[in-house]
Scaffold this motif. Structure first.
Motif, PDB file in Angstrom:
ATOM      1  N   LEU A 107      60.014  24.709  29.841  1.00  0.00           N
ATOM      2  CA  LEU A 107      60.128  23.829  28.504  1.00  0.00           C
ATOM      3  C   LEU A 107      59.158  24.685  27.270  1.00  0.00           C
ATOM      4  O   LEU A 107      60.393  24.123  25.693  1.00  0.00           O
ATOM      5  CB  LEU A 107      60.293  22.528  29.297  1.00  0.00           C
ATOM      6  N   VAL A 108      58.182  24.820  27.835  1.00  0.00           N
ATOM      7  CA  VAL A 108      57.328  24.924  27.005  1.00  0.00           C
ATOM      8  C   VAL A 108      56.790  26.818  26.435  1.00  0.00           C
ATOM      9  O   VAL A 108      57.152  26.609  25.228  1.00  0.00           O
ATOM     10  CB  VAL A 108      55.493  24.413  26.894  1.00  0.00           C
ATOM     11  N   PHE A 117      54.693  17.580  30.776  1.00  0.00           N
ATOM     12  CA  PHE A 117      55.396  17.637  29.238  1.00  0.00           C
ATOM     13  C   PHE A 117      55.852  17.054  29.219  1.00  0.00           C
ATOM     14  O   PHE A 117      56.540  16.596  29.238  1.00  0.00           O
ATOM     15  CB  PHE A 117      56.054  19.247  28.702  1.00  0.00           C
ATOM     16  N   SER A 118      55.496  16.366  27.243  1.00  0.00           N
ATOM     17  CA  SER A 118      56.544  15.193  26.341  1.00  0.00           C
ATOM     18  C   SER A 118      57.121  15.704  25.837  1.00  0.00           C
ATOM     19  O   SER A 118      57.462  15.935  25.103  1.00  0.00           O
ATOM     20  CB  SER A 118      55.639  13.811  26.514  1.00  0.00           C
ATOM     21  N   LYS A 119      59.428  15.302  26.126  1.00  0.00           N
ATOM     22  CA  LYS A 119      59.681  16.286  25.447  1.00  0.00           C
ATOM     23  C   LYS A 119      59.614  14.894  23.872  1.00  0.00           C
ATOM     24  O   LYS A 119      60.464  15.792  23.250  1.00  0.00           O
ATOM     25  CB  LYS A 119      61.647  15.913  26.537  1.00  0.00           C
ATOM     26  N   ALA A 120      59.805  14.114  24.174  1.00  0.00           N
ATOM     27  CA  ALA A 120      60.121  12.863  23.146  1.00  0.00           C
ATOM     28  C   ALA A 120      58.956  13.161  22.596  1.00  0.00           C
ATOM     29  O   ALA A 120      58.949  13.579  20.729  1.00  0.00           O
ATOM     30  CB  ALA A 120      59.635  11.603  23.665  1.00  0.00           C
ATOM     31  N   ARG A 171      56.750  16.132  22.289  1.00  0.00           N
ATOM     32  CA  ARG A 171      56.497  17.638  21.909  1.00  0.00           C
ATOM     33  C   ARG A 171      55.310  18.172  22.036  1.00  0.00           C
ATOM     34  O   ARG A 171      54.990  19.140  21.481  1.00  0.00           O
ATOM     35  CB  ARG A 171      56.961  17.844  20.878  1.00  0.00           C
ATOM     36  N   ASP A 173      57.392  22.055  33.849  1.00  0.00           N
ATOM     37  CA  ASP A 173      57.085  22.668  32.448  1.00  0.00           C
ATOM     38  C   ASP A 173      57.784  23.393  31.523  1.00  0.00           C
ATOM     39  O   ASP A 173      57.277  23.875  30.547  1.00  0.00           O
ATOM     40  CB  ASP A 173      56.522  21.170  32.832  1.00  0.00           C
ATOM     41  N   GLU A 198      62.637  22.924  17.661  1.00  0.00           N
ATOM     42  CA  GLU A 198      63.958  22.430  18.333  1.00  0.00           C
ATOM     43  C   GLU A 198      64.732  22.531  17.326  1.00  0.00           C
ATOM     44  O   GLU A 198      65.991  22.125  17.424  1.00  0.00           O
ATOM     45  CB  GLU A 198      63.147  21.269  18.833  1.00  0.00           C
TER      46      GLU A 198
END
Length: 805
Positions: A382-383, A423-426, A428, A379, A597
């Motif tokens: 990604l962040v 972390f939630s991608k949907a 963010r 995670d 994004e």
């Protein structure tokens, strides 16, 4: 007592037969005691005789042994020529044993033993006085008590205890020696003589009544049986008061029915208007006629509190809510700040709570702990920007402290702790995993500050914050409804999210602060900007002002926009405005800094519309390359309170922003130019590009600082009352001129509703299927094995075991 019976009746009061029976019974008891003592003496004599017989038997056995040993035919010559040592020892011992036997068997020794163990003194009781007292009556010369004429010797005399002879034969006296009183009997007789010398019974009881012992007993009984004066002076509730209190406590229920708070207040005022002048007078003690004026709600609170205090009632909580008894013996309080993001993610919920913790820790009144999410390695990639990752929480903590110290200029003394997050991608955003409240120990659970309370509690499945902490403050950072409306089926999603936000903030917070009116109107909320700017930006503004005073040109560049490159951060509004007024803003060039994004889509749209935008990579707002810009453009209407806008004002720049509730705080600054329409936007941009911004005054710089923001936070969150109050939860009406203390332990319908909402939320978030249906990350009800390894936690199965039967 005066005896008024005739002589004939008095003579027959005690028949002679009864007196003789009583004397016979006493004599019989004395004979039994004497016979028992004689039996004990005889037993001792028998035991002495048995001892004497045993000694004689032992002597005979010893002589037989010696004779048999000397005459034995099995003895060897050596033994005959020289007797053994054992036999010589016995022969030497024989005279001594004979002497012992002779001494202990002599009659003189037995007599001495018996004298030693027998009771030397003898008590002789003369029972004639008892007999005469039973069969006769004596006339007391003071109380007129007459005696029977049978015994003329006792007529007219007062019967005293001296007539009963308890005599003791002194030690060393002869058989017919003189007798004297036994010492305890002598003392008792002396005290009784003093008692008999009293003139009357009234004097005796008068002294007893005035004694210190009786006074202490009376005071103790008064303290036990004392009735509270308040219960007699405070009248009970009447029907209008009960109805007014019920209507006021039903506020949450009436809100859901669509009845506004103003209507409820008018109902309460109408019910109490006839008694407003008497409401407090019924609650104050008699004799005080001062009329206390105040708000009708406060007066009703004091009325309720006074009646409860008069009855001694104390509400300990129950049903859905439970009272928390936290140890506040130490005068220093503890503040826990819980947030949803952490550096190096440069977002508002990562930076602003960090500054808040630093400035709150400067006060000596409280200890501060900052609780931030810990992301696993996957995670983090990604962040966190620029491929920055951390192998341990300690490594990330060092990074956070170094970044903070470089900007505030002092070493902040507060603790940094981590809780598991994913972390939630949907969405963010980072979603907590497990019960976040468990990472604050019970001894430190005093005051909690929840940064983004709705976000932290969407899927919170654990202990209720308001049960564990004495005071819980929520700070709303993000306008989630505005973001959700931009998504597919956004209107329906926003409807549900709005009510869920109301649900969780009502259930888990005592007070909610909204940074601006751009957010939804949450329960228990007030609007106040409690954010400041990094001191580094204020120093940049001071430097710019000094350069302008020296006549130097501080700003060499035009306009710019900075923000995360996603459509919701104002890029859509910016492109629409520039596309609509391209001809009006001919020659206007705008530099855009940001990563995100939607970067590719934003850039392609701007290129397709042939807009004069220069896109660059995102950078820190305090970067030296941004100091020369004069105008900051921010058309966003989705922000709650744009931190970049405050930073641009602190650096002495112009800010062109929309006339929106999120920018309400900045309107007082002369360099803030707000617009209402697209045409007005063009006017404000041209005005900013053609003029020079005004230098900030010291007051304006202070209003932008974190010192002022911290002071506003302490005031609006009621933290000043909590920190200055040793017990934390007390409210005293004396500060406002009231007499009675408000009772916070009064049963409150609002608290019961909030407790019920919290309980329902706990049940729903415990179901994994419902969590997944509402968009939760799978497996976030508890933290996973990687979190256990990184944070050195016990597995969830150990912390919360499940027992199967």
């Amino acid at each position: 007592m005066i005896n008024l019976k005739p002589p004939e009746a008095r003579a027959s009061t005690v028949p002679p037969v009864t007196a003789e029976k009583a004397l016979s019974l006493i004599s019989k008891g004395w004979r039994e005691v004497r016979n028992s003592a004689d039996a004990d003496l005889q037993l001792m004599r028998d035991r002495a005789n048995s001892f004497k017989n045993l000694a004689s038997s032992f002597d005979r056995e010893l002589e037989n042994f010696l004779n048999s040993a000397s005459k034995s035919k099995f003895s060897v010559p050596a033994i005959r020529s020289s007797p053994p040592a054992e036999i010589d020892f016995v022969k030497r011992l024989q005279p001594k044993l004979s002497e012992i036997r002779r001494v202990y068997s002599s009659p003189e020794f037995s007599r001495k033993v018996l004298q030693k163990w027998s009771p030397r003194p003898r008590i002789r009781i003369d029972l004639s006085a008892i007999k005469n007292a039973i069969v006769s009556e004596v006339e007391d010369r003071d109380d007129v008590v007459d005696y029977d004429a049978r015994e003329s010797f006792w007529r007219g005399r007062k019967v005293g205890f001296t007539n009963f002879r308890w005599e003791w034969k002194g030690e060393g006296e002869g058989e017919e020696g003189q007798f004297r009183d036994w010492e305890p009997i002598r003392v008792l007789k002396t005290r009784l003589r003093e008692f008999e010398r009293k003139n009357s019974s009234s004097e005796i009881f008068e002294n007893f009544k005035n004694s210190e012992f009786v006074e202490k007993v009376k005071s103790s009984l008064k303290a036990i049986c004392k009735e509270p004066t308040e219960s007699k002076q405070v009248p009970p509730f009447d029907v209008p008061e009960l109805l007014a209190y019920l209507v006021r406590q039903s506020g949450p229920f009436l809100d859901h029915l669509g009845i506004s708070r103003d209507i409820s207040d008018r109902i309460v005022e109408s019910l109490c208007s006839k008694r407003k002048s008497q409401l407090l007078l019924r609650s104050i003690p008699a004799g005080e006629a001062s009329i206390l004026e105040g708000d009708i709600n406060d007066e009703l609170d004091l009325r309720i509190a006074s009646v409860l205090q008069s009855t001694g009632h104390h509400y300990e909580g129950g049903f859905w809510n439970y009272s928390s008894n936290h140890d506040l013996s130490e005068r220093k309080r503890h503040v826990a700040i819980v947030t949803t993001a952490s550096l190096p993610w440069m977002t508002g919920t990562a930076v602003n709570p960090l500054f808040r913790a630093a400035y709150l820790s400067r006060s000596a009144k409280q200890n501060v702990t900052l609780l931030v999410p810990w992301l696993c390695q996957s995670d983090q990639e990604l962040v966190y920007p620029n491929n920055v990752t951390f192998n341990s929480p300690e490594e990330q903590e060092l990074y956070i402290r170094k970044w903070l110290e470089e900007r505030v200029g002092f070493r902040a003394d507060f603790k940094i702790s981590f809780y598991p997050g994913k972390f939630s991608k949907a969405r963010r955003s980072i979603i907590p995993a497990g019960d976040t409240s468990q990472f604050i120990s019970s001894k430190d659970a005093d005051i909690a500050i929840l940064e983004e309370p709705e976000h932290l509690n969407w899927y919170h499945h654990g202990k209720r914050w308001t049960d564990k902490f004495n005071h819980v403050v929520g700070i709303v950072h993000t306008n989630y409804l505005e973001y959700i409306k931009r998504e597919k089926n956004g209107a329906i999603q926003a409807f549900f999210v709005k009510h869920i936000n109301n649900w969780v903030t009502r259930a888990y917070c005592h007070k909610v602060l909204r940074l601006s009116a751009a957010t939804q109107d949450l329960p228990k909320s007030v609007v106040c900007n409690v954010h400041g700017v990094n001191p580094k930006f204020l120093k940049i503004g001071e430097k710019v002002a000094e350069e302008r005073e020296r006549g130097q040109q501080a700003f060499t560049k035009g306009a710019y926009f900075l923000g995360k490159m996603v459509w919701a951060k104002g890029y859509k509004e910016l492109i629409d405005l520039l596309a609509k007024h391209k001809s009006d803003l001919h020659g206007f060039k705008l530099d855009v800094f940001g990563n995100g994004e939607d970067a590719h889509e934003v850039q392609s749209t701007a290129k397709k519309l042939d807009l004069n935008l220069n896109f660059m990579k995102g950078r820190d707002h305090a970067d030296d390359s941004l100091h020369g810009y004069k105008v900051f453009i921010n058309p966003s209407v989705s922000d709650v309170l744009c931190t970049a806008t405050a930073e641009a004002l602190a650096m002495g720049k112009f800010v062109v922003c929309a006339d929106h509730p999120s920018n309400e705080f900045f309107r007082s600054f002369p360099n803030c130019l707000t617009y209402k329409t697209p045409e007005d936007f063009v006017v404000k941009v041209k005005e900013a590009m053609a003029n020079e911004p005004q230098p900030l005054t010291p007051e304006q710089r202070y209003n932008l600082s974190w010192e002022a923001a911290t002071q506003r936070f302490i005031e609006y969150s009621e933290l000043d009352r909590m920190l200055n109050d040793e017990k934390g939860d007390s409210q005293s009406a004396q500060a406002s001129g009231k007499i009675f203390r408000k009772s916070l332990s009064t049963p409150n319908l609002t608290n019961m509703v909030d407790g019920g909402l919290a309980f329902a939320h706990y049940c729903l978030t415990g179901n994994e299927f419902l969590r997944l249906c509402t968009g939760a990350i799978p497996g976030t009800r508890d933290y996973d094995k990687q979190h256990c390894k990184d944070l050195q936690l016990l597995p969830p199965q150990v912390v919360n075991p499940i027992y199967l039967w």
